[in-house]
Design a protein around this motif. Structure first.
Motif, short mmCIF file in Angstrom:
data_model
loop_
_atom_site.label_atom_id
_atom_site.label_comp_id
_atom_site.label_asym_id
_atom_site.label_seq_id
_atom_site.Cartn_x
_atom_site.Cartn_y
_atom_site.Cartn_z
N TYR A 1 1.06 -1.20 0.06
CA TYR A 1 0.13 -0.03 0.10
C TYR A 1 0.97 1.21 0.01
O TYR A 1 1.88 1.20 0.91
CB TYR A 1 -1.11 0.10 1.24
N VAL A 2 0.48 2.26 -1.05
CA VAL A 2 1.24 3.24 -1.05
C VAL A 2 0.37 4.58 -0.94
O VAL A 2 -0.61 4.77 -1.67
CB VAL A 2 1.94 3.46 -2.27
N PHE A 3 0.24 5.15 0.38
CA PHE A 3 -0.67 6.15 0.40
C PHE A 3 -0.11 7.45 0.36
O PHE A 3 1.04 7.85 0.11
CB PHE A 3 -1.11 6.26 2.26
N GLY A 4 -1.19 8.47 0.02
CA GLY A 4 -0.65 10.04 -0.27
C GLY A 4 0.14 10.04 -1.67
O GLY A 4 1.04 11.08 -1.75
N ASP A 5 -0.21 9.24 -2.55
CA ASP A 5 0.40 9.62 -3.80
C ASP A 5 -0.71 9.23 -4.85
O ASP A 5 -1.80 8.68 -4.68
CB ASP A 5 1.64 8.58 -3.99
N SER A 6 -0.44 9.56 -6.11
CA SER A 6 -1.34 9.49 -7.38
C SER A 6 -0.54 9.12 -8.49
O SER A 6 0.55 9.77 -8.81
CB SER A 6 -2.24 10.66 -7.53
N ILE A 7 -1.12 8.26 -9.27
CA ILE A 7 -0.51 8.08 -10.78
C ILE A 7 -0.40 9.61 -11.50
O ILE A 7 -1.44 10.33 -11.47
CB ILE A 7 -1.42 7.11 -11.53
N ALA A 8 0.60 9.85 -11.91
CA ALA A 8 0.81 11.11 -12.77
C ALA A 8 0.88 10.72 -14.38
O ALA A 8 0.22 11.66 -15.17
CB ALA A 8 1.81 11.86 -12.60
N SER A 9 1.28 9.81 -14.85
CA SER A 9 1.33 9.43 -16.18
C SER A 9 1.34 7.97 -16.59
O SER A 9 1.93 7.29 -15.60
CB SER A 9 2.57 10.16 -16.92
N ILE A 10 0.84 7.72 -17.63
CA ILE A 10 0.78 5.98 -18.10
C ILE A 10 1.43 5.93 -19.39
O ILE A 10 0.80 6.76 -20.39
CB ILE A 10 -0.53 5.57 -17.96
N ALA A 11 2.61 5.28 -19.55
CA ALA A 11 2.84 4.96 -20.85
C ALA A 11 3.07 3.52 -21.32
O ALA A 11 3.89 2.86 -20.57
CB ALA A 11 4.41 5.76 -21.00
N GLN A 12 2.44 3.15 -22.10
CA GLN A 12 2.32 1.63 -22.53
C GLN A 12 3.06 1.29 -23.48
O GLN A 12 3.36 2.03 -24.52
CB GLN A 12 1.04 1.26 -22.94
N ASP A 13 4.01 0.06 -23.51
CA ASP A 13 4.44 -0.35 -24.81
C ASP A 13 4.09 -2.04 -24.78
O ASP A 13 3.36 -2.37 -24.04
CB ASP A 13 6.04 -0.23 -24.81
N ALA A 14 4.88 -2.70 -25.62
CA ALA A 14 4.45 -4.09 -25.83
C ALA A 14 4.43 -4.87 -24.50
O ALA A 14 3.90 -5.81 -24.50
CB ALA A 14 5.23 -4.70 -27.15
N GLY B 1 4.91 -3.88 -21.18
CA GLY B 1 4.33 -3.43 -19.77
C GLY B 1 3.90 -1.81 -19.89
O GLY B 1 4.13 -1.26 -20.71
N VAL B 2 3.72 -1.19 -18.68
CA VAL B 2 3.56 0.07 -18.64
C VAL B 2 4.42 0.67 -17.58
O VAL B 2 4.78 0.28 -16.63
CB VAL B 2 2.00 0.04 -17.83
N THR B 3 5.03 2.05 -17.97
CA THR B 3 5.79 2.85 -17.09
C THR B 3 4.85 3.91 -16.59
O THR B 3 4.21 4.55 -17.23
CB THR B 3 6.91 3.41 -17.92
N VAL B 4 4.96 3.82 -15.23
CA VAL B 4 3.94 4.85 -14.37
C VAL B 4 4.64 5.84 -13.78
O VAL B 4 5.87 5.39 -13.13
CB VAL B 4 3.17 3.97 -13.56
N THR B 5 4.46 6.99 -13.79
CA THR B 5 5.13 7.99 -13.11
C THR B 5 4.08 8.50 -12.09
O THR B 5 3.06 8.42 -12.29
CB THR B 5 5.57 9.24 -13.89
N PHE B 6 4.46 8.96 -10.70
CA PHE B 6 3.78 9.26 -9.53
C PHE B 6 3.98 10.72 -9.41
O PHE B 6 4.92 11.23 -9.63
CB PHE B 6 4.09 8.47 -8.55
N GLU B 7 2.91 11.45 -8.54
CA GLU B 7 3.17 12.87 -8.29
C GLU B 7 4.23 13.04 -7.22
O GLU B 7 5.03 13.85 -7.44
CB GLU B 7 1.80 13.21 -7.66
N ARG B 8 4.63 11.90 -6.41
CA ARG B 8 5.66 11.80 -5.36
C ARG B 8 6.73 10.80 -5.32
O ARG B 8 7.92 11.33 -5.59
CB ARG B 8 4.90 11.84 -3.93
N GLY B 9 6.26 9.62 -5.76
CA GLY B 9 7.34 8.58 -5.52
C GLY B 9 8.01 8.54 -7.00
O GLY B 9 7.72 9.18 -8.01
N PRO B 10 8.94 7.57 -7.05
CA PRO B 10 9.68 7.41 -8.25
C PRO B 10 9.05 6.77 -9.28
O PRO B 10 8.12 5.96 -9.03
CB PRO B 10 11.00 6.64 -7.72
N GLU B 11 9.57 6.77 -10.61
CA GLU B 11 8.93 6.09 -11.91
C GLU B 11 8.87 4.70 -11.46
O GLU B 11 10.03 4.09 -10.91
CB GLU B 11 9.65 6.49 -12.91
N ARG B 12 8.11 3.74 -12.01
CA ARG B 12 7.83 2.28 -11.71
C ARG B 12 7.46 1.59 -13.05
O ARG B 12 6.53 2.46 -13.72
CB ARG B 12 7.41 1.89 -10.37
#
Ligand SMILES: Cc1cc2nc3c(=O)[nH]c(=O)nc-3n(C[C@H](O)[C@H](O)[C@H](O)COP(=O)(O)OP(=O)(O)OC[C@H]3O[C@@H](n4cnc5c(N)ncnc54)[C@H](O)[C@@H]3O)c2cc1C
Length: 408
Positions: A115-128, A130-141
């Motif tokens: 569980y990661v509280f106090g954060d939100s997805i900021a962007s989603i980039a899909q490729d063949a 998987g999905v690269t996700v950036t967050f408003e606070r945490g590091p890209e995953r």
């Protein structure tokens, strides 16, 4: 698979529970700094809801926490009881405070879900792959799949499907809920006072140790910042200016309520619930609104089917998402349909209509169609045949990785 879920209310944790059992690794990101405990009660009714809760293993906890509410009373401005609304008119098989349900689902998943509280997805980039996700606070995953379980105002839906206004329809009402003292000494009951276009009520909660104040009002769509709670408090106070009974006292208490919740009563309709590796569940996909009394049951049923179809398709997300929609879409449409027109009798727009509804409640115990309403709601709630996807045992220990392990 590594699966990211946005939203830690009902649909998100319910889905995580199933995905964990199928051996996936789940992360839930929740914008609020902690689990949101607010809201009034929600119901589960009929075979579909109850069988999913049973399979999830959470039914005993839900039954222990159920509200056990009796009849509700419509009162006049002086607080005099006018008419009782029988408990069996609206009640499901089990009724629980939304916050208690969210807590039970969180506790049932927290040992296997990150569980990661106090954060939100900021962007989603899909490729063949998987999905690269950036967050408003945490590091890209990086994840294999991303699920939007972030409700009526879903960020995942906005990022992957387009602006909210294209997918939501407003049903003409706003609702606010907060917790306060049970200062009227209500005993497993509630009192509701109506004036044209408004209904304010106070219900005892958690074995009479506290109370939930619930406000409804009809209005054209309001333009406000959804994260600005002070502005939402002002809007409620403006809507209830001059309204009698306990409204002034409740508005005073509203100023200090920590779990103040305010939202429009709206529905969500989309042509498709997935875009590539991104999929929606619960209110984010098909909000039926609280007027349906069905949103929470729909969320747990949808979560069960989505996870089950992913397992049945051996992880082929395209096939799984298509099957998930085939199974749930008609059911969700029925739930949405059941909310249409409810506002007219629940929050009458005129004194005449309010009088008519009170007469109706008074006579109801003697009328031949007593029970018809409850039966029809139950029929809608049960209108899905659920497949058995074949998982019966709880998930084994799943190693939780630190965010830094997964940053790409
Ligand atoms: C505080 C609260 C009170 C409610 N009260 C009632 C009630 O009294 N009666 C009723 O019928 N229904 C109520 N609801 C709605 C009800 O919970 C849902 O209709 C139903 O249970 C389906 O749940 P859901 O999980 O799909 O969506 P929701 O319950 O709406 O949950 C969505 C979750 O996503 C989170 N979220 C939103 N945006 C983001 C983001 N960008 N990133 C991460 N997380 C995000 C929200 O904080 C919330 O926890 C309430 C919802 C909330 C959040």
């Amino acid at each position: 698979m590594d699966i990211l879920i946005s939203g830690a209310s009902v649909a998100g944790p319910a889905l995580a529970l199933w995905l964990n059992r199928y051996g996936h690794r789940t992360t839930i990101v929740e914008r609020a700094p902690a689990l949101r405990e607010g809201g009034y009660s929600v119901d589960f009714r009929g075979d579909a809801h109850m069988s999913v809760l049973r399979k999830m293993g959470v039914l005993p906890d839900i039954e222990r926490a159920q509200t056990h509410m009796g009849s509700m009373w419509n009162v006049n401005e002086a607080g005099k009881k006018l008419v009782a609304m029988p408990a069996d008119l609206f009640a499901g098989d089990v009724e629980i405070l939304r916050g208690d349900l969210a807590r039970i689902l969180h506790d049932a998943t927290s040992s296997h879900t990150e569980y990661v509280f106090g954060d939100s997805i900021a962007s989603i980039a899909q490729d063949a792959d998987g999905v690269t996700v950036t967050f408003e606070r945490g590091p890209e995953r990086r994840f294999d799949l991303v699920v939007g379980a972030d409700g009526l105002h879903s960020t995942v839906r906005a990022l992957a499907f387009g602006p909210e206004r294209e997918h939501t329809s407003y049903l003409g009402l706003y609702c606010a809920v907060f917790t306060t003292d049970n200062y009227l000494g209500l005993d497993y009951t509630g009192h509701a006072y109506s004036t044209p276009g408004k209904m304010v009520s106070l219900y005892s909660a958690r074995r009479n140790t506290e109370a939930k104040a619930v406000f409804w009002f009809g209005s054209p769509p309001l333009d406000y910042d959804r994260h600005d709670l002070d502005r939402q408090r002002e809007l409620l106070a403006e809507a209830y200016e001059g309204v009698g009974w306990e409204a002034p006292e409740l508005l005073r208490r509203m100023r200090h309520a920590e779990d103040f919740y305010f939202d429009s009563i709206s529905q969500v309709r989309l042509d498709s619930w997935s875009r590539g590796r991104v999929v929606l569940v619960g209110d984010a996909a098909c909000c039926a609104s609280p007027l349906s009394g069905m949103g929470t049951g729909l969320a747990v049923v949808s979560a069960y089917v989505l996870a089950g179809e992913l397992a049945a398709a051996g992880g082929d997300h395209r096939a799984a998402f298509a099957a998930y929609e085939r199974e749930v879409r008609g059911y969700a449409a029925g739930c949405q349909e059941s909310a249409v027109g409810v506002s007219k009798w629940m929050v009458p727009e005129s004194r005449l209509m309010a009088w008519f509804m009170n007469q109706n409640y008074k006579l109801l115990p003697y009328l031949p169609w007593k029970g018809l309403m409850a039966k029809s709601v139950r029929k809608t709630a049960s209108a899905i045949s659920l497949k058995d996807y074949g998982v019966t045992r709880p998930a084994g220990p799943a190693p939780r990785r630190r965010p830094s392990d997964r940053a790409s």
